[in-house]
Design an enzyme around this catalytic site. Structure first.
Site, PDB file in Angstrom:
ATOM      1  N   HIS A  16       0.853  -1.203   0.000  1.00 23.55           N
ATOM      2  CA  HIS A  16       0.000   0.000   0.000  1.00 23.55           C
ATOM      3  C   HIS A  16       0.877   1.238   0.000  1.00 23.55           C
ATOM      4  O   HIS A  16       2.102   1.135   0.123  1.00 23.55           O
ATOM      5  CB  HIS A  16      -1.003  -0.020   1.151  1.00 23.55           C
ATOM      6  CG  HIS A  16      -0.409   0.100   2.529  1.00 23.55           C
ATOM      7  ND1 HIS A  16       0.396  -0.874   3.081  1.00 23.55           N
ATOM      8  CD2 HIS A  16      -0.514   1.067   3.470  1.00 23.55           C
ATOM      9  CE1 HIS A  16       0.755  -0.501   4.307  1.00 23.55           C
ATOM     10  NE2 HIS A  16       0.227   0.677   4.561  1.00 23.55           N
TER      11      HIS A  16
ATOM     12  N   HIS B  95       1.432   3.933   1.934  1.00 27.11           N
ATOM     13  CA  HIS B  95       1.961   4.708   3.068  1.00 27.11           C
ATOM     14  C   HIS B  95       3.482   4.831   2.996  1.00 27.11           C
ATOM     15  O   HIS B  95       4.172   3.902   2.566  1.00 27.11           O
ATOM     16  CB  HIS B  95       1.541   4.072   4.401  1.00 27.11           C
ATOM     17  CG  HIS B  95       0.112   4.340   4.747  1.00 27.11           C
ATOM     18  ND1 HIS B  95      -0.611   3.566   5.624  1.00 27.11           N
ATOM     19  CD2 HIS B  95      -0.737   5.317   4.327  1.00 27.11           C
ATOM     20  CE1 HIS B  95      -1.841   4.039   5.731  1.00 27.11           C
ATOM     21  NE2 HIS B  95      -1.949   5.106   4.951  1.00 27.11           N
TER      22      HIS B  95
ATOM     23  N   ASP C   9       5.843   4.705   5.065  1.00 25.81           N
ATOM     24  CA  ASP C   9       6.692   3.725   5.751  1.00 25.81           C
ATOM     25  C   ASP C   9       6.698   2.368   5.018  1.00 25.81           C
ATOM     26  O   ASP C   9       7.201   1.370   5.537  1.00 25.81           O
ATOM     27  CB  ASP C   9       6.294   3.558   7.226  1.00 25.81           C
ATOM     28  CG  ASP C   9       4.892   3.040   7.412  1.00 25.81           C
ATOM     29  OD1 ASP C   9       3.984   3.490   6.681  1.00 25.81           O
ATOM     30  OD2 ASP C   9       4.678   2.173   8.279  1.00 25.81           O
ATOM     31  N   HIS C  10       6.136   2.353   3.803  1.00 24.20           N
ATOM     32  CA  HIS C  10       6.148   1.137   2.972  1.00 24.20           C
ATOM     33  C   HIS C  10       6.735   1.399   1.582  1.00 24.20           C
ATOM     34  O   HIS C  10       7.197   0.476   0.926  1.00 24.20           O
ATOM     35  CB  HIS C  10       4.722   0.558   2.853  1.00 24.20           C
ATOM     36  CG  HIS C  10       4.175   0.159   4.189  1.00 24.20           C
ATOM     37  ND1 HIS C  10       4.053  -1.146   4.594  1.00 24.20           N
ATOM     38  CD2 HIS C  10       3.773   0.917   5.249  1.00 24.20           C
ATOM     39  CE1 HIS C  10       3.591  -1.186   5.838  1.00 24.20           C
ATOM     40  NE2 HIS C  10       3.414   0.048   6.255  1.00 24.20           N
TER      41      HIS C  10
ATOM     42  N   HIS D 235      -7.377  -1.054   5.810  1.00 25.62           N
ATOM     43  CA  HIS D 235      -6.352  -0.125   6.324  1.00 25.62           C
ATOM     44  C   HIS D 235      -6.252   1.058   5.357  1.00 25.62           C
ATOM     45  O   HIS D 235      -6.293   2.214   5.765  1.00 25.62           O
ATOM     46  CB  HIS D 235      -5.033  -0.859   6.456  1.00 25.62           C
ATOM     47  CG  HIS D 235      -3.874   0.000   6.884  1.00 25.62           C
ATOM     48  ND1 HIS D 235      -3.794   0.592   8.115  1.00 25.62           N
ATOM     49  CD2 HIS D 235      -2.740   0.364   6.225  1.00 25.62           C
ATOM     50  CE1 HIS D 235      -2.668   1.282   8.193  1.00 25.62           C
ATOM     51  NE2 HIS D 235      -2.007   1.167   7.063  1.00 25.62           N
TER      52      HIS D 235
ATOM     53  N   ASP E 257       0.011  -3.877   6.270  1.00 24.93           N
ATOM     54  CA  ASP E 257      -0.639  -3.411   7.496  1.00 24.93           C
ATOM     55  C   ASP E 257      -2.086  -3.893   7.572  1.00 24.93           C
ATOM     56  O   ASP E 257      -2.940  -3.233   8.173  1.00 24.93           O
ATOM     57  CB  ASP E 257      -0.631  -1.878   7.567  1.00 24.93           C
ATOM     58  CG  ASP E 257       0.766  -1.311   7.805  1.00 24.93           C
ATOM     59  OD1 ASP E 257       1.706  -2.086   8.042  1.00 24.93           O
ATOM     60  OD2 ASP E 257       0.904  -0.070   7.755  1.00 24.93           O
TER      61      ASP E 257
ATOM     62  N   HIS F 158       5.030  -4.570  10.702  1.00 28.87           N
ATOM     63  CA  HIS F 158       5.412  -3.859  11.934  1.00 28.87           C
ATOM     64  C   HIS F 158       5.599  -4.820  13.102  1.00 28.87           C
ATOM     65  O   HIS F 158       4.926  -5.853  13.180  1.00 28.87           O
ATOM     66  CB  HIS F 158       4.333  -2.839  12.333  1.00 28.87           C
ATOM     67  CG  HIS F 158       4.227  -1.668  11.414  1.00 28.87           C
ATOM     68  ND1 HIS F 158       4.964  -0.522  11.580  1.00 28.87           N
ATOM     69  CD2 HIS F 158       3.464  -1.471  10.320  1.00 28.87           C
ATOM     70  CE1 HIS F 158       4.651   0.349  10.617  1.00 28.87           C
ATOM     71  NE2 HIS F 158       3.737  -0.210   9.828  1.00 28.87           N
TER      72      HIS F 158
HETATM   73 FE    FE Z   1       2.803   0.808   8.109  1.00 25.65          FE
HETATM   74 ZN    ZN Z   2       0.125   1.643   6.560  1.00 20.04          ZN
END
Ligand code: FE
Ligand code: ZN
Length: 256
Positions: free
Chosen positions: A54, A56, A58-59, A113, A136, A174
């Site tokens: 996805h 985001h 942090d990905h 998410h 996530d 995570h």
């Molecule tokens: Fe994340």
């Molecule tokens: Zn995420």
């Protein structure tokens, strides 16, 4: 196919899949590029694919630099994420497949998410476990927050993942497991498998080790967000309908 887990940022995991014979690699959700580049140098492999779950940051935060470093690689992501994943070239839908190291990855559309989230599942010849990269959506002992989706969508998404074999590694993005299990113990307090798992993860974390991957069979027994249809969780939620049970639990976790 070998899988290397690289801890980055405060609690993210990047997964590097590699084929030692062919000297090629693929990376799932590179939050950052540097540790991936360093690891690839160490194993002397060429990066040929980025599998994003996805959009985001942090990905996908490492996409740009990795594409610069390995111009021939291919960036995969969900069809609905068009315009949100840097350098995305392939737009995947439910039922599509991806190929890496003689393995075939099945794509699941798992909104909740985010509205575009996908998961990659590489089945395996038994008795080896299959490999699920779920970003996530599903966490060890928990699930992602609903930023762009409804409880009904997330239940539907998690139900798809729940149908995979017990012997499936759950590679979530995570390290949230211990906190997730603390919450799980509050909403599913009589669950002895959960109590045992909590003690186990406490041990693992106190030694500084990763609790990821987990096994899907264990998730089915202990993760409250896969257990909306059990009497214990229905009693906690004081509801019966799956999306409503799930929604109540997710709300409690948001405030936990
Ligand atoms: Fe994340
Ligand atoms: Zn995420």
């Amino acid at each position: 196919m070998e899988i290397k887990l690289i801890p980055v940022l405060s609690d993210n995991y990047i997964f590097v899949l590699s084929d030692p014979q062919q000297k090629v690699a693929a990376v799932v959700d590179p939050a950052v590029a540097k540790p991936v580049i360093d690891y690839l140098a160490e194993i002397d492999a060429q990066l040929i694919a980025i599998f994003n779950t996805h959009h985001h940051s942090d990905h996908v935060g490492g996409n740009k630099q990795l594409v610069k470093y390995f111009p021939d690689l291919c960036v995969y992501g969900g069809a609905e994420d068009r315009g949100r994943i840097p350098h995305q070239q392939v737009f995947l839908k439910e039922g599509d497949t991806v190929h890496f190291a003689e393995r075939i990855g099945q794509v699941f559309f798992v909104p909740g998410h985010t509205r575009a989230h996908i998961a990659y599942y590489f089945p395996s010849a038994t008795p080896e476990p299959g490999e699920l990269f779920c970003g996530d959506t599903l966490f060890a002992g928990g699930c992602g927050r609903l930023f762009e989706g409804t409880p009904a969508q997330m239940v539907n998404s998690l139900d798809k993942l729940r149908q995979l074999p017990d012997n499936t590694h759950v590679w979530c993005a995570h390290e949230y497991t211990l906190n997730n299990l603390k919450f799980a113990l509050i909403v599913d307090r009589e669950n002895v498998d959960l109590q045992a798992r909590y003690r186990e993860v406490q041990q693992i974390r106190s030694r500084g080790l990763a609790s990821v991957p987990s096994l899907l069979g264990i998730e089915k027994q202990t993760n409250p967000f896969l257990r909306w249809d059990t009497p214990a969780l229905q009693a906690t939620a004081k509801l019966n309908e799956p999306a409503r049970v799930f929604g109540r639990l997710r709300g409690m976790k948001d405030r936990f």
